[in-house]
Design a protein around this motif. Structure first.
Motif, PDB file in Angstrom:
ATOM      1  N   LYS A 166      13.813 -10.191   0.099  1.00  0.00           N
ATOM      2  CA  LYS A 166      12.224  -9.268   0.011  1.00  0.00           C
ATOM      3  C   LYS A 166      12.949  -8.232   1.219  1.00  0.00           C
ATOM      4  N   THR A 167      12.340  -8.192   2.064  1.00  0.00           N
ATOM      5  CA  THR A 167      12.775  -6.989   2.986  1.00  0.00           C
ATOM      6  C   THR A 167      14.581  -6.259   2.641  1.00  0.00           C
ATOM      7  N   GLY A 168      15.337  -6.421   2.182  1.00  0.00           N
ATOM      8  CA  GLY A 168      16.100  -5.364   1.700  1.00  0.00           C
ATOM      9  C   GLY A 168      15.001  -4.599   0.099  1.00  0.00           C
ATOM     10  N   MET A 169      14.520  -5.869  -0.418  1.00  0.00           N
ATOM     11  CA  MET A 169      14.180  -5.268  -1.974  1.00  0.00           C
ATOM     12  C   MET A 169      13.232  -4.213  -1.038  1.00  0.00           C
ATOM     13  N   ALA A 170      11.882  -4.061  -0.222  1.00  0.00           N
ATOM     14  CA  ALA A 170      10.709  -3.124   0.557  1.00  0.00           C
ATOM     15  C   ALA A 170      12.001  -2.206   0.483  1.00  0.00           C
ATOM     16  N   MET A 171      13.169  -1.751   1.443  1.00  0.00           N
ATOM     17  CA  MET A 171      13.505  -0.871   1.740  1.00  0.00           C
ATOM     18  C   MET A 171      14.397   0.264   1.042  1.00  0.00           C
ATOM     19  N   ARG A 172      14.816  -1.067   0.018  1.00  0.00           N
ATOM     20  CA  ARG A 172      14.996   0.212  -1.408  1.00  0.00           C
ATOM     21  C   ARG A 172      14.163   1.352  -2.177  1.00  0.00           C
ATOM     22  N   ALA A 173      12.618   0.107  -2.118  1.00  0.00           N
ATOM     23  CA  ALA A 173      11.247   0.830  -2.532  1.00  0.00           C
ATOM     24  C   ALA A 173      11.280   1.955  -1.460  1.00  0.00           C
ATOM     25  N   VAL A 174      11.396   1.599  -0.336  1.00  0.00           N
ATOM     26  CA  VAL A 174      10.303   2.871   0.652  1.00  0.00           C
ATOM     27  C   VAL A 174      12.014   4.315   1.244  1.00  0.00           C
ATOM     28  N   SER A 175      13.207   3.624   0.672  1.00  0.00           N
ATOM     29  CA  SER A 175      13.566   5.449   0.097  1.00  0.00           C
ATOM     30  C   SER A 175      13.312   5.857  -1.543  1.00  0.00           C
ATOM     31  N   LYS A 176      13.083   5.055  -2.286  1.00  0.00           N
ATOM     32  CA  LYS A 176      12.396   6.066  -3.218  1.00  0.00           C
ATOM     33  C   LYS A 176      11.552   6.847  -3.633  1.00  0.00           C
ATOM     34  N   ASP A 177      10.326   5.976  -2.906  1.00  0.00           N
ATOM     35  CA  ASP A 177       9.401   6.767  -3.140  1.00  0.00           C
ATOM     36  C   ASP A 177       8.445   6.272  -2.215  1.00  0.00           C
ATOM     37  N   TYR A 178       7.425   6.402  -0.569  1.00  0.00           N
ATOM     38  CA  TYR A 178       6.611   6.150  -0.155  1.00  0.00           C
ATOM     39  C   TYR A 178       5.359   5.837  -0.467  1.00  0.00           C
ATOM     40  N   GLU A 179       5.170   6.437  -0.753  1.00  0.00           N
ATOM     41  CA  GLU A 179       3.394   6.344  -1.529  1.00  0.00           C
ATOM     42  C   GLU A 179       3.309   5.491  -2.603  1.00  0.00           C
ATOM     43  N   ALA A 180       4.539   4.916  -3.585  1.00  0.00           N
ATOM     44  CA  ALA A 180       4.368   3.936  -4.620  1.00  0.00           C
ATOM     45  C   ALA A 180       5.083   2.537  -3.510  1.00  0.00           C
ATOM     46  N   ALA A 181       5.396   2.371  -2.809  1.00  0.00           N
ATOM     47  CA  ALA A 181       5.763   1.267  -2.004  1.00  0.00           C
ATOM     48  C   ALA A 181       4.563   0.834  -1.295  1.00  0.00           C
ATOM     49  N   ARG A 182       3.771   2.141  -0.361  1.00  0.00           N
ATOM     50  CA  ARG A 182       2.585   2.319   0.095  1.00  0.00           C
ATOM     51  C   ARG A 182       1.429   1.380  -1.144  1.00  0.00           C
ATOM     52  N   LEU A 183       1.778   1.679  -2.148  1.00  0.00           N
ATOM     53  CA  LEU A 183       0.864   1.354  -3.176  1.00  0.00           C
ATOM     54  C   LEU A 183       1.051  -0.444  -3.429  1.00  0.00           C
ATOM     55  N   MET A 184       2.614  -0.319  -3.475  1.00  0.00           N
ATOM     56  CA  MET A 184       3.074  -1.852  -3.814  1.00  0.00           C
ATOM     57  C   MET A 184       2.412  -3.042  -2.619  1.00  0.00           C
ATOM     58  N   ILE A 186       3.588  -2.198   0.574  1.00  0.00           N
ATOM     59  CA  ILE A 186       4.893  -2.219   1.473  1.00  0.00           C
ATOM     60  C   ILE A 186       4.540  -1.193   2.945  1.00  0.00           C
ATOM     61  N   ASP A 187       4.734  -1.908   4.150  1.00  0.00           N
ATOM     62  CA  ASP A 187       4.095  -1.545   5.585  1.00  0.00           C
ATOM     63  C   ASP A 187       5.532  -0.835   6.145  1.00  0.00           C
ATOM     64  N   VAL A 188       4.779   0.596   5.953  1.00  0.00           N
ATOM     65  CA  VAL A 188       6.194   1.416   5.325  1.00  0.00           C
ATOM     66  C   VAL A 188       6.429   2.195   6.614  1.00  0.00           C
TER      67      VAL A 188
END
Length: 297
Positions: A166-184, A186-188
């Motif tokens: 899950k942490t790795g998935m969060a890292m991949r999400a943050v690499s794509k888009d900060y704001e979208a990751a925050r909406l999910m 994820i502690d950026v």
């Protein structure tokens, strides 16, 4: 060139390429998430080596325990650098973050000269890394085998972590888009700090193995390896972990083989990395395995 001599140089090239690859992964991970070149990465590599050295010589710890302590310390050291120097500038122009990275690098180097002293120190080599192994007329130091194996094991572990946790998935999400990751949810900030920690951990392992392979420590020892590993990451495609590994092996093997086949160019060994970088950027600016990336705003 005789077969035995060729194999000798080939194993040395694979060993050096493994070191470059391991350290280059730290550059590419940070860039993949932050679009930031952490120019202090080579100095973090140096800190890990010195901590391991003092753990063995000053604290009289067993070598394996000293290495573990050095790796853990360097991991947290990298996270502290991110917290102090990069996080406050998260929303600033990219040039401000770049200047901060260069400033951190100079600060660490000069503090190291003050704290550790400028005189070279001999890194202690445990006997298991210094054995001579004879294979078909080729004499190889045991460390030459350990370095690629350790690099491959860490690479496989990292790839699994990024793609199957899950942490790795969060890292991949943050690499794509900060704001979208925050909406999910994820502690950026936490994910970015963890990325710096993992990159610093890999730098520490690379630094310790570098000290075992080239057992002379000086405060500026991370400058040239840091530059070369950055070049390796760019050659392979910065932001791509497998590309960083490919670039590291190309650079390591190329350096050793050029010196082996053209001894007259030994003094220009470092120049090979920069020449190769220029050629790759002219032919494929994104690197061998890189993809075109959009700039984050």
């Amino acid at each position: 060139m005789e077969f035995q001599v060729f194999m000798q140089h080939l194993t040395n090239g694979i060993s050096l390429g493994s070191l470059y690859a391991l350290i280059a992964i730290g550059y590419t991970m940070v860039y993949g998430i932050l679009r930031l070149i952490n120019f202090a990465h080579g100095d973090i590599f140096m800190i890990g080596t010195y901590v391991a050295f003092y753990g063995v010589t000053l604290l009289a710890l067993p070598w394996w325990l000293s290495f573990i302590v050095a790796i853990i310390f360097t991991c947290f050291f990298g996270m502290m650098i991110e917290r102090a120097a990069y996080r406050p500038l998260r929303n600033s122009p990219k040039i401000s973050v770049l200047i901060s990275a260069i400033g951190v690098s100079f600060l660490i180097e000069n503090l190291a000269i003050v704290i550790f002293g400028g005189r070279p120190k001999a890194f202690p080599i445990p006997p298991m890394f210094n054995k001579i192994i004879h294979i078909g007329g080729v004499s190889i130091v045991s460390l030459t085998f350990y370095i690629p194996v350790i690099t491959l094991a860490l690479l496989m572990g990292l790839v699994y972590f990024i793609h199957h946790t899950k942490t790795g998935m969060a890292m991949r999400a943050v690499s794509k888009d900060y704001e979208a990751a925050r909406l999910m949810a994820i502690d950026v900030d936490k994910i970015i700090s963890l990325t710096f920690g993992i990159g610093s951990l890999l730098a520490a392992v690379g630094g310790i193995m570098w000290g075992l392979k080239f057992p002379q420590l000086v405060p500026l020892m991370g400058v040239m390896p840091g530059l070369k590993c950055f070049i390796a990451a760019v050659i392979g495609g910065i932001g791509d972990i497998k590309g960083a590994v490919l670039g590291g092996f190309i650079l390591g093997l190329g350096e050793i083989m050029i010196v082996a086949m053209l001894p007259a160019l030994t003094g220009y060994r470092d120049a090979f990395a920069f020449i190769l970088l220029i050629l790759i950027l002219l032919v494929k600016p994104t690197g061998l395995m890189g993809q075109k990336l959009t700039e984050k705003v």
